[in-house]
Write a protein that holds these residues in place. Sequence first.
Motif, mmCIF file in Angstrom:
data_model
loop_
_atom_site.group_PDB
_atom_site.id
_atom_site.type_symbol
_atom_site.label_atom_id
_atom_site.label_comp_id
_atom_site.label_asym_id
_atom_site.label_seq_id
_atom_site.Cartn_x
_atom_site.Cartn_y
_atom_site.Cartn_z
ATOM 1 N N THR A 128 0.820 -1.213 0.000
ATOM 2 C CA THR A 128 0.000 0.000 0.000
ATOM 3 C C THR A 128 0.851 1.259 0.000
ATOM 4 O O THR A 128 0.305 2.356 -0.182
ATOM 5 N N PHE A 134 -2.653 2.193 6.684
ATOM 6 C CA PHE A 134 -2.861 1.461 5.426
ATOM 7 C C PHE A 134 -4.038 2.057 4.650
ATOM 8 O O PHE A 134 -3.976 2.243 3.435
ATOM 9 N N ASP A 160 -3.171 5.298 3.064
ATOM 10 C CA ASP A 160 -2.359 5.075 1.858
ATOM 11 C C ASP A 160 -3.231 4.586 0.704
ATOM 12 O O ASP A 160 -3.031 4.984 -0.447
ATOM 13 N N ARG A 161 -4.187 3.729 1.007
ATOM 14 C CA ARG A 161 -5.065 3.236 -0.072
ATOM 15 C C ARG A 161 -5.919 4.367 -0.642
ATOM 16 O O ARG A 161 -6.160 4.430 -1.850
ATOM 17 N N ARG A 173 -3.700 6.276 -2.934
ATOM 18 C CA ARG A 173 -3.467 5.548 -4.184
ATOM 19 C C ARG A 173 -4.679 5.672 -5.103
ATOM 20 O O ARG A 173 -4.528 5.859 -6.313
ATOM 21 N N GLU A 184 -5.008 -0.320 -7.029
ATOM 22 C CA GLU A 184 -5.570 -0.599 -5.708
ATOM 23 C C GLU A 184 -5.207 -2.028 -5.315
ATOM 24 O O GLU A 184 -5.313 -2.946 -6.130
ATOM 25 N N LEU A 209 -5.338 -5.180 1.517
ATOM 26 C CA LEU A 209 -4.508 -5.091 2.716
ATOM 27 C C LEU A 209 -4.003 -6.459 3.129
ATOM 28 O O LEU A 209 -4.624 -7.486 2.833
#
Length: 318
Positions: free
Chosen positions: A46, A255, A258-259, A262, A269, A272
Amino acid sequence: MSDWQPTASLDNLKLRAELLTKFRAFFSTRGVLEVDTPALSRAGATDRHIQSFRVEDGRKGHLYLHTSPEFPMKRLLAAGVGDIYQLCKVFRSGEAGRMHNPEFTMLEWYRIGFDHHQLMAEVAELIGALLPELDPPEYLTYREAFQTHAGFDVVTAGSKDCIAALNRAGRQVPAEDQLDYDGWLDMVAGDLVYPALGKGRLTFIYNYPASQAALARVWPGEPPVAERFEAFIGGVELVNGFHELSDAAEQRRRFEADRAYRKAQGLMEVPLDEGLLAGLEQGLPDCAGVALGFDRLVMIAAGARSIEEVIAFPADRA
């Protein structure tokens, strides 16, 4: 086929083998266990700046080549395995150039009961044993490194100070609103700070901004700082280490942030690593961990200018 031959010399291939042997001897004398975790994972990276390779799996859709062995190694730590290290190939899509190859070799290790300062000392001991010609190591906080090599205080500065420092150095910069403050700091670090580090010695940078903690703990001072370090020789980034975050809820929050980044940036994508998060919920022991770019270390030991000089078959010949 005209490019069937290796790009590395025989001498450099022998040097690789010699350094691998010394790594294993170093950890063997300290009772650190060598482990071997999967290169294929159901989860991708991620990290905002790292892209995974996604591969087809005839049974379950997609798997991802690991960009680091960090997550399964932490699951082993949560299971009680103790001090561990691993030497393995890792894979990062889009990384190519004088210092990069999409497939490269990483040394990663974890020490139970260590913080980042203790692990920096062990890194210095290892590198000192492999490269005895180096001067004693240097230790700078992230803030001190910017004050020395970029001319401003990261705590009180902002994007305009980053742009001014880059302009003074003759760099062309994008519009101010193209990056957030961390993005500007990354640009200044890459252009002005890191290239100036590690002249004839190993230079450690530690206490990163809390916003750049990644998988590190945050020390709640004024200002708060991430218990994270990197180290450089000759301006080359060689290691990245953390006093490891053990809070599963906080790790999941990072996480997910961060996703979201992104997705906003149109990056791939990725799922996790729920196995890691379950391991953290079970309980990660207090520990510090670090990753070392083995190919770059061989470059430094060999006096090589390009990673192709120290690996047998780079991506274009693989």
